[in-house]
Design a protein around this motif. Structure first.
Motif, PDB file in Angstrom:
ATOM      1  N   PHE A 111       7.259 -60.368-134.912  1.00  0.00           N
ATOM      2  CA  PHE A 111       8.282 -60.893-133.991  1.00  0.00           C
ATOM      3  C   PHE A 111       9.516 -61.423-134.693  1.00  0.00           C
ATOM      4  O   PHE A 111      10.621 -61.405-134.136  1.00  0.00           O
ATOM      5  N   ASP A 112       9.375 -61.901-135.936  1.00  0.00           N
ATOM      6  CA  ASP A 112      10.495 -62.504-136.644  1.00  0.00           C
ATOM      7  C   ASP A 112      11.003 -61.645-137.791  1.00  0.00           C
ATOM      8  O   ASP A 112      11.736 -62.128-138.651  1.00  0.00           O
TER       9      ASP A 112
ATOM     10  N   VAL B 180      -2.490 -60.601-141.646  1.00  0.00           N
ATOM     11  CA  VAL B 180      -1.451 -61.374-140.973  1.00  0.00           C
ATOM     12  C   VAL B 180      -0.962 -62.506-141.874  1.00  0.00           C
ATOM     13  O   VAL B 180      -1.611 -62.840-142.876  1.00  0.00           O
ATOM     14  N   ARG B 181       0.162 -63.097-141.504  1.00  0.00           N
ATOM     15  CA  ARG B 181       0.701 -64.203-142.304  1.00  0.00           C
ATOM     16  C   ARG B 181      -0.377 -65.281-142.488  1.00  0.00           C
ATOM     17  O   ARG B 181      -1.200 -65.525-141.607  1.00  0.00           O
TER      18      ARG B 181
ATOM     19  N   VAL C 268      -1.077 -65.422-134.743  1.00  0.00           N
ATOM     20  CA  VAL C 268      -1.580 -64.741-133.552  1.00  0.00           C
ATOM     21  C   VAL C 268      -0.514 -63.788-133.016  1.00  0.00           C
ATOM     22  O   VAL C 268      -0.824 -62.704-132.507  1.00  0.00           O
ATOM     23  N   LYS C 269       0.754 -64.186-133.138  1.00  0.00           N
ATOM     24  CA  LYS C 269       1.840 -63.285-132.752  1.00  0.00           C
ATOM     25  C   LYS C 269       1.842 -62.027-133.624  1.00  0.00           C
ATOM     26  O   LYS C 269       2.214 -60.942-133.164  1.00  0.00           O
ATOM     27  N   ASP C 270       1.417 -62.184-134.892  1.00  0.00           N
ATOM     28  CA  ASP C 270       1.291 -61.000-135.752  1.00  0.00           C
ATOM     29  C   ASP C 270       0.247 -60.026-135.205  1.00  0.00           C
ATOM     30  O   ASP C 270       0.406 -58.805-135.319  1.00  0.00           O
TER      31      ASP C 270
ATOM     32  N   VAL D  75      -9.659 -63.938-132.696  1.00  0.00           N
ATOM     33  CA  VAL D  75     -10.121 -63.176-131.535  1.00  0.00           C
ATOM     34  C   VAL D  75      -9.930 -63.987-130.263  1.00  0.00           C
ATOM     35  O   VAL D  75      -9.343 -63.522-129.274  1.00  0.00           O
ATOM     36  N   LEU D  76     -10.416 -65.221-130.275  1.00  0.00           N
ATOM     37  CA  LEU D  76     -10.347 -66.064-129.081  1.00  0.00           C
ATOM     38  C   LEU D  76      -8.904 -66.406-128.729  1.00  0.00           C
ATOM     39  O   LEU D  76      -8.525 -66.433-127.548  1.00  0.00           O
ATOM     40  N   ALA D  77      -8.081 -66.646-129.759  1.00  0.00           N
ATOM     41  CA  ALA D  77      -6.668 -66.951-129.501  1.00  0.00           C
ATOM     42  C   ALA D  77      -5.942 -65.735-128.937  1.00  0.00           C
ATOM     43  O   ALA D  77      -5.095 -65.857-128.041  1.00  0.00           O
ATOM     44  N   ALA D  78      -6.256 -64.550-129.452  1.00  0.00           N
ATOM     45  CA  ALA D  78      -5.635 -63.330-128.923  1.00  0.00           C
ATOM     46  C   ALA D  78      -6.005 -63.123-127.464  1.00  0.00           C
ATOM     47  O   ALA D  78      -5.168 -62.739-126.639  1.00  0.00           O
TER      48      ALA D  78
END
Length: 622
Positions: free
Chosen positions: A378-379, A435-436, A458-460, A491-494
Motif C-alpha cells: 500500500f505504501d 511481509v514487513r 496485515v496490509k501487506d 491469519v486471524l487479523a486477515a
C-alpha cells in the motif's frame, strides 16, 4: 502418480549434525515419527538409532574427547528441556539435569571434554543463570557460576577452558556479550552500546583474545566482524552489503571458518582459513544442492565439516564437505608473524551426502520449486514472496494457499515441506510472503511492523492477495490464508480486517488476543515479546484494538484451528477463545487441540491427523 497426504508427511529429514572425535557423524532424524539421535560411520552407510523416545530430541553434541554425546529433550512440547548423556559404546543414557520444572539451554562441552555448561531458569522462572558441571555428574552437582537478571544463553568455552561466552538478549535484535571468568566469577561486559545492536553467532578466536561474530552495529545489514577482547575494537572481516551475513562457524585450533550469506532467502556458503586477524584465505565454494545450508560441525582436524542441506525440491539431509589438511598452529603463527601469504587451497570443496533420509517413495522430480517474486504494498514497499504453481495449472481456476511464517522476527525460506508439496500435488498454488517485519532484508525492513505499525504487515497480506487476484492462473474467489504462531495471528487479523478476501483460514498456535497472550506466555519471554508487540503497561488499549478476538464478528470465512495443550509460548486459551467467538457469530469452525504437543506439532501421527482434517476442511469449503 497420485500420492496421499500420509506419504508426503512421511518424507524424512536428517539434520543437526555433530562430528565425533573418531569421525562418527551424529544427527537427528524423524524416521520413527519424532526426531531421535542416529549415527553413521561413513557416507550413506547403514544408520544406527541411538535414542528411542516418544518425545522429540532437540539437539545432539559429541564430546570432543570421548565416545559420548549430550542431547536434550522436553516433555510434550513444554520447552522445559532437560540434558542427557549418551555413552556411545554401551548405549547407556544418564540424565544430567533432571529438573523438569526448569528450562536448560545448552552451552557446550569444555575443550577437554570434562565439563559441560548450560543456562537455566531453576532459581527464578523469568531469568537464566549460568551453570557448570562435570560430564558424569547429575543436576544436583551443577555449580551456579553466575546469577543472571534476564535472558541469558551461552556461546561456548574459551580455548583454555577458563572463560565462558555469555549472551544477554534484551530483544530479538539487541544483545550484549560478556566474558565470564570461571575461577573468579567475574563477568566482563564486551559490547557496551546505547542503540539497538545485534550480536550473534559468536565464536572464540584461535588465541582466545578475540571473538568472530555477526553484527549490525552501525549498519542496516549483518556483517562478519572481529571483536578484540582487550581493546573492544570491532573490525569488519566481511561486509554485509545488500544481504545479511547470517552466521559463522570457526574452528578454534585451525582457524578454519565457514560463513553464510542470506541472498533473498537462499544460502551462499563461503569457506576459508584465517590469514591474520581479519583476512581470509578463501577455499573453493562447496558443491551443495538445495539452495539452503546451515549448522556447520567441524571434524577434529578441520579437514572436513558436516552441514545440513535442504531445498524446496530437496528433502533435508546431512552432507560432509572435504576441504583438505590445514597448517599446524605453530606454522600458522610463524607465517602470520613474518607476513607470509599462503596460496589458496587447490582442494575442490566436494561434498558427499552422509545421510539418506527418504522421500517416502515420492519422485524427487515431482517436487515443485518456487518462483521468487516481489509485489508492491500500500505504501510502495516491495514485498518479497515465493510463489509456486502446481503442474499444469488451469487459467483462472487455481486455488491458492497464502502461507505466512511465524516470528515475526523470522523469514520464510524455500526449505523442504512435505505439506507444501502435497498441496501443490492436489492443484493448489502456494504463496509465501515475507511481509514487513521479516528478517533477512535489513534492520530497517525488520522494524517496519513494530508496535503501533503492527497492522501495516496485515496490509501487506492484502496487497499479496490483490497481486494473486490479478494472476492469470489464480481463482480469486478461492484464496486461503494459513499460518502458525505469529503467522496464526496474521491469519486471524486477515480474516477480521479483510473478511471478503478469503475463502478459508487455517490458524496453528496463533495469537488471538495480545493482552491474554502477554499475560499468560512464559515469564522468561514476556519482556522480549513486549519489545516487539507493545507492553501491557503502556500499550494495552492499542493491543486490545488490534486483537482479532475483539473483531470476531467480522469473520466470514470458515476457520480451522490447531493448538498444543502444552504450548508455553502461545497458551491454548488463545485457540479456545477465538473458536468460541467465531462460532457465536455463525462461522464454521474446526478446533483440534493435541494434549501431547506444545508450540506446533512435533509428532508425525499428530501432523497426519490434523492435516488430514485440514485437507477435508478445504475440500469442503474451497
Amino acid at each position: 502418480m497420485t500420492v496421499d497426504l500420509e506419504r508426503y508427511l512421511n518424507v524424512r529429514a536428517a539434520y543437526g549434525a555433530s562430528i565425533g572425535p573418531d569421525g562418527t557423524l551424529a544427527f537427528l532424524m524423524d524416521t520413527t515419527g519424532t526426531a531421535q539421535v542416529w549415527t553413521v560411520d561413513g557416507p550413506e552407510t547403514w544408520p544406527r538409532q541411538r535414542t528411542f523416545f516418544e518425545e522429540s530430541v532437540g539437539f545432539a553434541s559429541w564430546s570432543p574427547e570421548r565416545p559420548e554425546l549430550v542431547f536434550s529433550m522436553d516433555e510434550g512440547g513444554n520447552e522445559r528441556a532437560q540434558l542427557f548423556r549418551l555413552d556411545a559404546d554401551s548405549g547407556a543414557i544418564n540424565p544430567l539435569t533432571a529438573r523438569p520444572e526448569a528450562k536448560h539451554r545448552w552451552g557446550g562441552w569444555s575443550n577437554d571434554g570434562d565439563r559441560i555448561a548450560f543456562a537455566a531458569n531453576r532459581r527464578e522462572r523469568s531469568v537464566f543463570d549460568v551453570y557448570v558441571q562435570g560430564r558424569a555428574e547429575s543436576g544436583d552437582d551443577a555449580d551456579l557460576i553466575h546469577q543472571g537478571d534476564g535472558w541469558l544463553s551461552l556461546g561456548g568455552w574459551s580455548p583454555e577452558d577458563d572463560r565462558l561466552l555469555v549472551v544477554e538478549s534484551h530483544t530479538s535484535f539487541d544483545q550484549d556479550l560478556y566474558s565470564l571468568d570461571l575461577d573468579s566469577g567475574e563477568l566482563t561486559h564486551l559490547t557496551p552500546h546505547e542503540d539497538e545492536v545485534r550480536y550473534h553467532s559468536a565464536n572464540w578466536g584461535p588465541d582466545g583474545e578475540a571473538l568472530y561474530l555477526v553484527t549490525d552495529r552501525d549498519a542496516d545489514t549483518l556483517y562478519l566482524a572481529r571483536l578484540d577482547l582487550e581493546t573492544r575494537d570491532l573490525e569488519t572481516v566481511v561486509e554485509g552489503g545488500d544481504w545479511n551475513v547470517d552466521g559463522v562457524s570457526l574452528d578454534e585450533d585451525s582457524g578454519r571458518l565457514a560463513y553464510s550469506r542470506n541472498v533473498d532467502g537462499y544460502t551462499e556458503l563461503t569457506v576459508g582459513t584465517l590469514d591474520g586477524p581479519t583476512d581470509i584465505d578463501r577455499l573453493p565454494t562447496p558443491d551443495l544442492p538445495g539452495g539452503l545450508a546451515g549448522g556447520v560441525s567441524w571434524s577434529e582436524d578441520a579437514d572436513r565439516f558436516a552441514v545440513t542441506v535442504t531445498g524446496r525440491a530437496e528433502n533435508t539431509n546431512v552432507y560432509v564437505v572435504e576441504i583438505g589438511e590445514v597448517l599446524s598452529e605453530a606454522k600458522n603463527l610463524e607465517e602470520s608473524e613474518r607476513g607470509a601469504k599462503r596460496p589458496a587451497s587447490t582442494e575442490s570443496g566436494e561434498s558427499e551426502r552422509w545421510t539418506r533420509a527418504s522421500t517416502a517413495g515420492i519422485p524427487r522430480d515431482s517436487f515443485v520449486e518456487p518462483e521468487l517474486i516481489h509485489y508492491e504494498s500500500f505504501d510502495g514497499i516491495e514485498v518479497p514472496a515465493y510463489f509456486s504453481l502446481p503442474h499444469d495449472p488451469e487459467p483462472g481456476e487455481t486455488p491458492v494457499i497464502v502461507d505466512v511464517h511465524g516470528g515475526p522476527e523470522s523469514q520464510r525460506r524455500p526449505s523442504f515441506s512435505g505439506l507444501t508439496q502435497y498441496f501443490l500435488s492436489r492443484g493448489y498454488a502456494v504463496f509465501e510472503p515475507n511481509v514487513r517485519g521479516s528478517t533477512g532484508y535489513g534492520k530497517e525492513y525488520t522494524h517496519l511492523d513494530d508496535v503501533r505499525k503492527r497492522m501495516d504487515s496485515v496490509k501487506d497480506l492484502k496487497a499479496g492477495a490483490d497481486w494473486l487476484a490479478g494472476h492469470e492462473f489464480v481463482d480469486e474467489d478461492r484464496i486461503v490464508v494459513k499460518g502458525g504462531s505469529y503467522g496464526g495471528f496474521m491469519v486471524l487479523a486477515a480474516l477480521t480486517e479483510y473478511p471478503d478476501m478469503w475463502a478459508a483460514g487455517v490458524d496453528t498456535v496463533g495469537i488471538a488476543n495480545f493482552v491474554t497472550f502477554l499475560e499468560n506466555t512464559g515469564s522468561w519471554r514476556r519482556k522480549l515479546r513486549e519489545a516487539e508487540y507493545g507492553s501491557l503497561e503502556d500499550d494495552r488499549d492499542f493491543l486490545e484494538s488490534i486483537s482479532p478476538i475483539n473483531h470476531a464478528d467480522r469473520i466470514r470465512a470458515p476457520l480451522f484451528i490447531i493448538h498444543g495443550a502444552n504450548d508455553p509460548r502461545v497458551p491454548v486459551g488463545e485457540a479456545e477463545q477465538i473458536a468460541a467467538a467465531a462460532r457465536d457469530h455463525g462461522v464454521p469452525v474446526e478446533l483440534r487441540i493435541y494434549e501431547d504437543e506444545g508450540h506446533g506439532l512435533s509428532k508425525r501421527e499428530n501432523r497426519i491427523d490434523a492435516y488430514t482434517d485440514v485437507v477435508a476442511f478445504l475440500d469442503e469449503h474451497v
